[in-house]
Design a protein around this motif. Structure first.
Motif, PDB file in Angstrom:
ATOM      1  N   ARG A 193    -105.928 -62.114  63.402  1.00  0.00           N
ATOM      2  CA  ARG A 193    -105.615 -63.141  64.406  1.00  0.00           C
ATOM      3  C   ARG A 193    -104.152 -62.991  64.824  1.00  0.00           C
ATOM      4  N   ASN A 194    -103.914 -63.196  66.095  1.00  0.00           N
ATOM      5  CA  ASN A 194    -102.581 -63.006  66.663  1.00  0.00           C
ATOM      6  C   ASN A 194    -101.716 -64.224  66.354  1.00  0.00           C
ATOM      7  N   GLU A 195    -101.273 -64.298  65.096  1.00  0.00           N
ATOM      8  CA  GLU A 195    -100.470 -65.431  64.650  1.00  0.00           C
ATOM      9  C   GLU A 195     -99.086 -64.956  64.205  1.00  0.00           C
ATOM     10  N   ALA A 196     -98.123 -65.844  64.239  1.00  0.00           N
ATOM     11  CA  ALA A 196     -96.776 -65.530  63.766  1.00  0.00           C
ATOM     12  C   ALA A 196     -96.794 -65.319  62.257  1.00  0.00           C
ATOM     13  N   ILE A 197     -96.069 -64.309  61.790  1.00  0.00           N
ATOM     14  CA  ILE A 197     -96.022 -63.996  60.362  1.00  0.00           C
ATOM     15  C   ILE A 197     -94.955 -64.860  59.695  1.00  0.00           C
ATOM     16  N   SER A 198     -95.367 -65.538  58.626  1.00  0.00           N
ATOM     17  CA  SER A 198     -94.445 -66.378  57.868  1.00  0.00           C
ATOM     18  C   SER A 198     -94.875 -66.365  56.405  1.00  0.00           C
ATOM     19  N   ALA A 199     -94.256 -67.208  55.595  1.00  0.00           N
ATOM     20  CA  ALA A 199     -94.605 -67.268  54.178  1.00  0.00           C
ATOM     21  C   ALA A 199     -96.023 -67.794  53.961  1.00  0.00           C
ATOM     22  N   ARG A 200     -96.577 -68.519  54.943  1.00  0.00           N
ATOM     23  CA  ARG A 200     -97.893 -69.135  54.782  1.00  0.00           C
ATOM     24  C   ARG A 200     -98.977 -68.533  55.670  1.00  0.00           C
ATOM     25  N   SER A 201     -98.619 -67.672  56.619  1.00  0.00           N
ATOM     26  CA  SER A 201     -99.631 -67.111  57.528  1.00  0.00           C
ATOM     27  C   SER A 201     -99.290 -65.666  57.875  1.00  0.00           C
ATOM     28  N   HIS A 202    -100.335 -64.930  58.265  1.00  0.00           N
ATOM     29  CA  HIS A 202    -100.149 -63.518  58.597  1.00  0.00           C
ATOM     30  C   HIS A 202    -101.094 -63.164  59.738  1.00  0.00           C
ATOM     31  N   CYS A 203    -100.836 -62.025  60.391  1.00  0.00           N
ATOM     32  CA  CYS A 203    -101.701 -61.613  61.501  1.00  0.00           C
ATOM     33  C   CYS A 203    -102.994 -60.983  61.006  1.00  0.00           C
ATOM     34  N   PHE A 204    -103.073 -60.635  59.745  1.00  0.00           N
ATOM     35  CA  PHE A 204    -104.350 -60.244  59.151  1.00  0.00           C
ATOM     36  C   PHE A 204    -104.425 -60.853  57.753  1.00  0.00           C
ATOM     37  N   PHE A 205    -105.629 -61.210  57.369  1.00  0.00           N
ATOM     38  CA  PHE A 205    -105.837 -61.815  56.067  1.00  0.00           C
ATOM     39  C   PHE A 205    -107.282 -61.543  55.655  1.00  0.00           C
ATOM     40  N   HIS A 206    -107.708 -62.128  54.561  1.00  0.00           N
ATOM     41  CA  HIS A 206    -109.034 -61.813  54.000  1.00  0.00           C
ATOM     42  C   HIS A 206    -109.860 -63.084  53.836  1.00  0.00           C
ATOM     43  N   GLN A 207    -111.118 -62.976  54.213  1.00  0.00           N
ATOM     44  CA  GLN A 207    -112.058 -64.078  54.081  1.00  0.00           C
ATOM     45  C   GLN A 207    -113.279 -63.631  53.289  1.00  0.00           C
ATOM     46  N   ILE A 208    -113.974 -64.600  52.770  1.00  0.00           N
ATOM     47  CA  ILE A 208    -115.311 -64.340  52.235  1.00  0.00           C
ATOM     48  C   ILE A 208    -116.182 -65.510  52.685  1.00  0.00           C
ATOM     49  N   ALA A 303    -123.362 -72.697  56.036  1.00  0.00           N
ATOM     50  CA  ALA A 303    -122.416 -71.585  55.988  1.00  0.00           C
ATOM     51  C   ALA A 303    -121.069 -72.112  55.522  1.00  0.00           C
ATOM     52  N   PHE A 304    -120.302 -71.247  54.908  1.00  0.00           N
ATOM     53  CA  PHE A 304    -118.962 -71.632  54.464  1.00  0.00           C
ATOM     54  C   PHE A 304    -118.081 -70.384  54.472  1.00  0.00           C
ATOM     55  N   GLY A 305    -116.806 -70.606  54.567  1.00  0.00           N
ATOM     56  CA  GLY A 305    -115.860 -69.505  54.522  1.00  0.00           C
ATOM     57  C   GLY A 305    -114.594 -69.937  53.813  1.00  0.00           C
ATOM     58  N   VAL A 306    -114.086 -69.092  52.907  1.00  0.00           N
ATOM     59  CA  VAL A 306    -112.855 -69.409  52.179  1.00  0.00           C
ATOM     60  C   VAL A 306    -111.864 -68.267  52.357  1.00  0.00           C
ATOM     61  N   GLY A 307    -110.586 -68.606  52.283  1.00  0.00           N
ATOM     62  CA  GLY A 307    -109.543 -67.603  52.420  1.00  0.00           C
ATOM     63  C   GLY A 307    -109.179 -66.999  51.081  1.00  0.00           C
ATOM     64  N   ILE A 308    -109.394 -65.691  50.937  1.00  0.00           N
ATOM     65  CA  ILE A 308    -109.108 -65.019  49.671  1.00  0.00           C
ATOM     66  C   ILE A 308    -107.608 -65.022  49.386  1.00  0.00           C
ATOM     67  N   ASP A 309    -106.794 -64.802  50.435  1.00  0.00           N
ATOM     68  CA  ASP A 309    -105.345 -64.756  50.246  1.00  0.00           C
ATOM     69  C   ASP A 309    -104.825 -66.070  49.676  1.00  0.00           C
ATOM     70  N   ARG A 310    -105.287 -67.169  50.234  1.00  0.00           N
ATOM     71  CA  ARG A 310    -104.782 -68.471  49.793  1.00  0.00           C
ATOM     72  C   ARG A 310    -105.187 -68.758  48.353  1.00  0.00           C
ATOM     73  N   ILE A 311    -106.400 -68.365  47.980  1.00  0.00           N
ATOM     74  CA  ILE A 311    -106.837 -68.574  46.600  1.00  0.00           C
ATOM     75  C   ILE A 311    -106.029 -67.685  45.655  1.00  0.00           C
ATOM     76  N   ALA A 312    -105.748 -66.443  46.074  1.00  0.00           N
ATOM     77  CA  ALA A 312    -104.922 -65.550  45.253  1.00  0.00           C
ATOM     78  C   ALA A 312    -103.536 -66.134  45.040  1.00  0.00           C
ATOM     79  N   MET A 313    -102.975 -66.698  46.101  1.00  0.00           N
ATOM     80  CA  MET A 313    -101.651 -67.320  45.986  1.00  0.00           C
ATOM     81  C   MET A 313    -101.683 -68.496  45.026  1.00  0.00           C
ATOM     82  N   LEU A 314    -102.761 -69.248  45.046  1.00  0.00           N
ATOM     83  CA  LEU A 314    -102.875 -70.410  44.177  1.00  0.00           C
ATOM     84  C   LEU A 314    -103.049 -69.992  42.724  1.00  0.00           C
ATOM     85  N   LEU A 315    -103.949 -69.049  42.467  1.00  0.00           N
ATOM     86  CA  LEU A 315    -104.246 -68.651  41.094  1.00  0.00           C
ATOM     87  C   LEU A 315    -103.084 -67.930  40.434  1.00  0.00           C
TER      88      LEU A 315
END
Length: 339
Positions: A193-208, A303-315
């Motif tokens: 996604r064409n988003e600004a890169i910061s500590a909390r978001s990126h232009c590419f990430f991972h979902q499941i 249907a559901f979708g979770v962000g792998i990156d955010r869970i990795a950051m949390l764990l």
């Protein structure tokens, strides 16, 4: 005397060693200034004339044998030292090989996959370069639908019908097109996604994303599945579902899990609330089922979708999402024990 010299010749021919000190002692014994050869040469004047020739030849034979033996042993010792210098001591244990480590994204993805595989979900995958139908239109997002603006898509400039997928829901569309209910599948992958890169978001990430379609599937089934997931993943089953909007599900909800505020990183990631949004969910919209060739009057699903990156950051208490894609070896080496 000649017989005695011949005995020494036999002794010289049998002599062998791999020790430098023994070779030097052997050389001194026979070839040194006070060695046996000088003693034998000194006896030469006392030998009868008729034996002098044989005596001299025997002494020379002893000298040659001793010199050749010393040279041969020294050469063998030098060759061994050279081999050791090139290859090291071949009798020593080998140096331990550096052990690699799985990336924290892979660790979390595999853990989520294992949780859902134990309750009957299989894994489906699809292309990261997707077409408009599978990424948008089939998911109840026709052309010019305002919800498309929510996803800040990367389109291929030469062909506006081709894009980098914004979610792995496109994989679910492909799966529904090629499989009949009952369907239980999860779709892990990278999205853009064409988003600004910061500590909390990126232009590419991972979902499941997960999809379950069968007869008489209800929202209660969805909630129970998510509670099972959060219990297995975090050891906590306290979740909340906040009403939201997604074009491909109705009703829709955001999934929040309560983690708490035990550390500074917890405060930072959860914005001081203790609640962390990990994804979205909802009942599959009947239009999506129709677009994929499934009768919505007979089947329903969630249907559901979770962000792998955010869970990795949390764990793993990672405070900056950029660390997950910078390939800093110092960061990655911390996960060697998590293989």
């Amino acid at each position: 005397m000649i017989d005695k010299i011949k005995e020494h010749i036999a002794e010289v021919e049998k002599f062998t060693t791999q020790a430098k000190e023994d070779i030097e002692n052997f050389r001194i014994k026979y070839l040194g200034k006070k060695g046996l050869l000088n003693e034998f040469f000194a006896e030469f004047r006392n030998v009868p004339n008729e034996q002098k020739k044989e005596f001299g030849q025997t002494i020379n034979k002893l000298k040659e044998a001793a010199q050749e033996k010393v040279n041969a042993l020294k050469e063998a010792l030098e060759n061994k030292a050279e081999e050791k210098g090139v290859y090291g001591d071949l009798t020593r244990p080998a140096q331990p090989m550096e052990i690699g480590a799985r990336h924290p994204i892979s660790l979390v993805k595999n853990q989520i996959t294992d949780i859902f595989s134990r309750i009957g979900f299989n894994v489906s995958e699809g292309p990261e370069i997707e077409d408009d139908w599978h990424n948008f239109t089939a998911l109840n997002l026709p052309e010019y639908h305002p919800a498309r603006d929510m996803q800040d898509t990367f389109f291929i400039q030469t062909n506006p019908d081709i894009l980098l997928r914004t979610h792995t829901s496109s994989v679910q569309v492909r799966y529904m097109e090629n499989n009949k209910p009952p369907i239980r599948t999860i779709s892990p992958g990278r999205v853009y996604r064409n988003e600004a890169i910061s500590a909390r978001s990126h232009c590419f990430f991972h979902q499941i994303e997960g999809l379950y379609i069968d007869k008489e599937v209800s929202f209660a089934d969805l909630k129970q599945t998510l509670q099972h997931f959060t219990k297995e993943m975090f050891g906590k089953s306290k979740i909340r579902l906040r009403p939201s909007y997604f074009p491909f599900t109705e009703p829709s909800a955001e999934i929040d899990v309560y983690w708490g505020l035990a550390t500074e990183t917890d405060h930072k990631i959860t914005k001081g609330t203790g609640w962390l949004e990990i994804g979205g969910c909802g009942m599959v919209d009947p239009n999506v089922l129709t677009n994929c060739g499934i009768d919505p009057t007979e089947y329903s699903g969630f249907a559901f979708g979770v962000g792998i990156d955010r869970i990795a950051m949390l764990l793993h208490q990672i405070g900056d999402i950029r660390l997950l894609s910078e390939n800093d070896v110092r960061f990655l080496e911390q996960f060697k024990s998590a293989l």
